[in-house]
Design an enzyme around this catalytic site. Structure first.
Site, PDB file in Angstrom:
ATOM      1  N   ASP A 106      -8.614   2.965   1.011  1.00 15.81           N
ATOM      2  CA  ASP A 106      -7.967   1.628   1.497  1.00 15.81           C
ATOM      3  C   ASP A 106      -6.899   1.751   2.511  1.00 15.81           C
ATOM      4  OD1 ASP A 106      -6.737  -1.065   1.198  1.00 15.81           O
ATOM      5  OD2 ASP A 106      -8.182  -1.274  -0.520  1.00 15.81           O
ATOM      6  N   SER A 115      -8.357  -6.444   1.948  1.00 13.01           N
ATOM      7  CA  SER A 115      -9.328  -5.574   1.171  1.00 13.01           C
ATOM      8  C   SER A 115     -10.435  -6.651   0.596  1.00 13.01           C
ATOM      9  CB  SER A 115      -8.520  -4.940   0.056  1.00 13.01           C
ATOM     10  OG  SER A 115      -7.778  -4.047   0.797  1.00 13.01           O
ATOM     11  N   ASP A 153      -9.674  -5.038  -8.976  1.00 12.61           N
ATOM     12  CA  ASP A 153      -9.125  -5.446  -7.493  1.00 12.61           C
ATOM     13  C   ASP A 153     -10.126  -5.627  -6.776  1.00 12.61           C
ATOM     14  OD1 ASP A 153      -6.631  -5.438  -6.276  1.00 12.61           O
ATOM     15  OD2 ASP A 153      -6.831  -3.279  -5.499  1.00 12.61           O
ATOM     16  N   THR A 200     -11.390  -4.533  -3.703  1.00 13.43           N
ATOM     17  CA  THR A 200     -12.365  -3.642  -3.190  1.00 13.43           C
ATOM     18  C   THR A 200     -13.573  -3.297  -4.345  1.00 13.43           C
ATOM     19  OG1 THR A 200     -10.890  -2.597  -1.684  1.00 13.43           O
ATOM     20  CG2 THR A 200     -12.992  -1.544  -2.352  1.00 13.43           C
ATOM     21  N   ARG A 256      -9.254 -13.583  -4.950  1.00 14.27           N
ATOM     22  CA  ARG A 256      -9.346 -12.165  -5.454  1.00 14.27           C
ATOM     23  C   ARG A 256      -8.284 -12.015  -6.851  1.00 14.27           C
ATOM     24  NH1 ARG A 256      -6.506  -8.478  -0.941  1.00 14.27           N
ATOM     25  NH2 ARG A 256      -6.256  -7.201  -2.610  1.00 14.27           N
ATOM     26  N   GLU A 296     -13.331   4.253  -4.467  1.00 14.55           N
ATOM     27  CA  GLU A 296     -12.048   3.732  -3.495  1.00 14.55           C
ATOM     28  C   GLU A 296     -10.920   4.594  -3.902  1.00 14.55           C
ATOM     29  OE1 GLU A 296      -9.486  -0.123  -3.117  1.00 14.55           O
ATOM     30  OE2 GLU A 296     -10.277   0.099  -4.764  1.00 14.55           O
ATOM     31  N   ASP A 344      -3.275   2.517   0.984  1.00 10.19           N
ATOM     32  CA  ASP A 344      -3.004   1.007   1.420  1.00 10.19           C
ATOM     33  C   ASP A 344      -1.648   0.573   0.350  1.00 10.19           C
ATOM     34  OD1 ASP A 344      -3.518  -1.670   2.484  1.00 10.19           O
ATOM     35  OD2 ASP A 344      -3.412  -2.206   0.341  1.00 10.19           O
ATOM     36  N   LYS A 345      -2.033   0.556  -0.922  1.00  9.07           N
ATOM     37  CA  LYS A 345      -0.743   0.019  -1.801  1.00  9.07           C
ATOM     38  C   LYS A 345       0.781   0.679  -1.532  1.00  9.07           C
ATOM     39  CE  LYS A 345      -4.065  -1.617  -5.205  1.00  9.07           C
ATOM     40  NZ  LYS A 345      -4.280  -2.937  -4.867  1.00  9.07           N
ATOM     41  N   HIS A 401       2.006  -0.568   1.717  1.00  3.19           N
ATOM     42  CA  HIS A 401       2.692  -1.659   1.588  1.00  3.19           C
ATOM     43  C   HIS A 401       4.011  -1.595   1.211  1.00  3.19           C
ATOM     44  CE1 HIS A 401      -0.335  -4.797   2.612  1.00  3.19           C
ATOM     45  NE2 HIS A 401      -1.272  -4.425   1.649  1.00  3.19           N
ATOM     46  N   ASP A 404     -11.293   0.140   4.683  1.00  2.00           N
ATOM     47  CA  ASP A 404     -11.540  -1.035   4.769  1.00  2.00           C
ATOM     48  C   ASP A 404     -10.673  -1.892   6.147  1.00  2.00           C
ATOM     49  OD1 ASP A 404      -9.204  -0.709   3.517  1.00  2.00           O
ATOM     50  OD2 ASP A 404      -9.796  -2.164   1.799  1.00  2.00           O
ATOM     51  N   HIS A 405      -9.502  -1.476   6.338  1.00  2.00           N
ATOM     52  CA  HIS A 405      -8.711  -1.987   7.320  1.00  2.00           C
ATOM     53  C   HIS A 405      -7.708  -0.903   7.563  1.00  2.00           C
ATOM     54  CE1 HIS A 405      -5.700  -2.861   4.275  1.00  2.00           C
ATOM     55  NE2 HIS A 405      -6.665  -3.434   3.464  1.00  2.00           N
ATOM     56  N   HIS A 455      -0.812  -5.762   6.992  1.00  2.70           N
ATOM     57  CA  HIS A 455      -2.031  -4.862   7.328  1.00  2.70           C
ATOM     58  C   HIS A 455      -2.125  -4.842   8.828  1.00  2.70           C
ATOM     59  CE1 HIS A 455      -4.506  -5.731   3.648  1.00  2.70           C
ATOM     60  NE2 HIS A 455      -3.736  -4.917   3.014  1.00  2.70           N
TER      61      HIS A 455
END
Lengths: 460, 460
Positions: free
Chosen positions: A34, A85, A137, A139, A150, A325, A330-331, A334, A372-373, A424
């Site tokens: 992620d 995501s 979550d 994903t 989500r 995953e 990602d998290k 962030h 994913d991004h 993102h």
């Protein structure tokens, strides 16, 4: 029909059945890092292997790039250039482009989109999902649930979802009372998955909508063995359907900054606050990465992947689909925690190594590893390239200066906004694959095309 | 030697000569998109082709990733994780890792490093360099000059180089008076290149060190036809050695923001300046990209590439090496001008299209397209992903919101520092290639390895 013709027809049928069987025995393992863009990959490479080193990902034989697609939330939505995501996992799981926040539902008209997990189950294949996030979550959810938003992760979070006092929305139309499928955890409990491992226990505690039993109890009734510790996970019996819930929400990450430090804002001197050409600046103190004590005793992503592979492949002549995953690349980005992202990319590497070993003994296994991004973190000079100029030069965001094992300093910058969570970004992301992908993966593809590649490989 | 053995030996020799001839007829065209990382490529794709569109680069049959390497300036220099165009061009041109700012010289002990242009010339191949920067800028210079510091571009900039009142260094040891090779422009004038096209006329105006004639005059004496206009370029005669100088320094770029606008800082309201949870913010007004009038009448990168290919291939049975740089993807990103970077990536695409067409009729042509390092620009949400929260969320850097031809808004963020020029970043960069690269380019390589691939292809 004359006898030779009958024989030929029978032979042809047998051949068709054989190739059908061959198709059915194929496996797909999709890894999602992620937020794992080329900045994150390079930061991890430089830290884990050194600037001249090579990740396992780098050594994979097939490589491509993947363009991310999302749209505004209407049936003919205009392009949006930065994704989340939810919509990206929906692209991977269903081959469809949708709007941000949606879980396997269409932009605008909110139709359910068939996922590769559902197609695989329909064809008799086993299916599994492994994540370091909550299993509810975005994903993981997008592979086995359908919902308009989500954050509707459990029966208690379906209407008027409020975070930090801000009303963010809800999923009224997805309530069972509205004829919908219920929350994400309820859908997962009845999903038919063979393996579902990760965090998110808190989303299985509330009672199911309109009932008294917990969602976890519903999962047991539906045939899942619920495991909550590493020991119980590793002791799983072949053939058991497993729901593993190893933490209340996201699983704690492996690495953290020294003393829990994140990236920090440079501190300009008083004089520099008066005028940018004056005074000086103090950059954040260099720091090492260290083990996160909160992760002690938890199963690693590799261990969860190993158990999933064992459960999915045991006595199985029909093949399987598994999504794994590493969520917190990602998290942690962030939250401006570069050590956290590095450790989670390491976790992904270990899990991919397990999959590559599995594919050695199970050659009909397609392994795809992608993101994913892309994310906010940037590998920057640890001191400005312009420090020869006599004025202080520094980021207006937050930066970390990490001491790498090879003894240099690596700068990581986070500066997409002034909020508690970075944005993102929209760059295309890498795709790595094993030799089974040769001729299937192109140098460049759009994210929904990966669904088609997986579907075709599984003969679905 | 018995007669059959003699015959066999002669045959073997003939075969060896034939394969040598075949090797000698090979061509390499190396494209460098300066600063062209995956963020820049995606920004350009989304603008030029739409989110679902595809660049020519995307359609190229071979793709890999390239790790950038640089070190501190000592003979056993520690890794440095963010590079500049001087050390990276040196990696491409010589296969060696050096420190930032160096032009084909080694870190620490300042040895001259042999370039692929010199190797090619030594083997009788023609050589050319095309760039939208000054031909004396770091990327072109590293292929045909050797000097300790990139800013020593002409005989008047060899000692005590001062920019904005700041003393940045010099190249005393490279002066001819010190037994050195002189400035970059002087070295290029005597370089033996067959084609050298770009900007930087001002670096050819000063008198050569210790003489009275200008560097341009020296180039003429050395056999160059000096052309200074698009018309004269397009009228070049086959066989002429060309030095094209089409602007005083960097060539003006094709596209600019509406009315010359760059990325801008969001404007918080007075209340928001008092407390970040209060008030509001005004994001930069959306803008279109428009043609830059300053570029009118100049040759495009494609036109320069076409002339270079014509001159290098005309009546040539020995092959050639050509480096083509689109320089201002990077330079415009330093200045926070996304439209400028987009237009220069478009220029690169057109030039690559010419090379691909050339390779159709000249199959022994290896085309590599890569970046030298990554850059600061990030494709970000045009409004924050967190705008549902009631507090203003915005970048602390500068952003542009570009109206794309497909009618959406694209956010581009620049926030690596508070200085007049953004920093480079350290992510690995993409590599695109034609079919001649199959089996030579790997999914992952370090930047100096590209030198080896080109050298081997040319049989040097």
């Amino acid at each position: 029909m004359p006898r030779p013709a009958i024989l030929a027809a029978a032979l042809s049928l047998a051949v068709a059945q054989l190739s059908a069987a061959a198709t059915q025995a194929a496996n797909v393992i999709l890894f999602v890092g992620d937020g794992m863009d080329d900045q994150q990959v390079t930061i991890a490479r430089d830290y884990l292997k050194g600037a001249r080193g090579e990740l396992l990902l780098d050594s994979m034989p097939v490589r491509g790039a993947v363009q991310i697609l999302t749209v505004e939330d209407s049936t003919a939505g205009k392009p949006v250039y930065v994704a989340d995501s939810a919509n990206t996992a929906t692209s991977l799981a269903t081959g469809q482009v949708t709007s941000r926040g949606r879980i396997a539902t269409s932009a605008g008209d909110d139709r359910d989109l068939v996922t590769i997990v559902e197609l695989a189950q329909g064809a008799g294949l086993r299916t599994g999902i492994v994540t370091t996030a909550s299993v509810t979550d975005a994903t993981p959810a997008s592979f086995a649930a359908h919902i308009s938003y989500r954050l509707c992760e459990n029966p208690g979070s379906m209407v008027d979802i409020t975070v930090s006092g801000v009303e963010l929305g809800g999923c009224e139309q997805d309530l069972k009372a509205s004829g919908g499928p219920g929350s994400i955890s309820e859908q997962l409990a009845t999903s038919g998955l063979d393996v579902l491992l990760g965090g998110g226990a808190k989303h299985f505690e509330p009672p199911v909508e309109g009932g008294e039993q917990s969602v976890a109890r519903l999962a047991q009734v539906e045939g899942f063995s619920v495991v909550r510790s590493r020991e119980n996970l590793l002791a799983a019996q072949p053939g058991e359907r497993l729901l593993g819930l190893f933490s209340a929400s996201t699983m704690p990450v492996r690495l953290q900054g020294e003393g829990g430090r994140s990236a920090e804002a440079p501190e300009p001197s008083l004089l520099n606050r008066v005028h940018p050409y004056l005074g000086s600046v103090t950059l954040p103190e260099p720091m090492r990465c260290e083990p996160n004590p909160d992760a002690a005793g938890l199963p690693s992503l590799k261990e969860m992947t190993d158990v999933a592979l064992q459960q999915l492949s045991h006595d199985n002549d029909r093949g399987f689909f598994l999504m794994v995953e590493s969520a917190s690349i990602d998290k942690q980005s962030h939250e401006r925690k570069p050590c956290g992202s590095i450790g989670e990319l390491e976790q992904l590497e270990e899990a991919v190594a397990s999959a590559m070993a599995f594919a050695e003994s199970h050659p009909d296994t397609l392994i795809l590893v992608t993101a994913d991004h892309s994310q906010a973190a940037q590998l920057v000079p640890q001191r400005s390239m312009f420090e020869q100029y006599t004025i202080p030069v520094y980021t207006t965001g937050k930066m970390a200066r990490i001491i790498t094992p090879e003894g240099s300093l690596m700068g990581v910058n986070y500066a997409t906004n002034d909020f508690g969570y970075e944005e993102h970004t929209g760059a295309n992301v890498p795709l790595y694959a094993n030799t089974a992908a040769a001729g299937r993966v192109k140098p460049f593809q759009r994210q929904p095309e990966l669904f088609g590649i997986m579907r075709e490989y599984l003969g679905l």
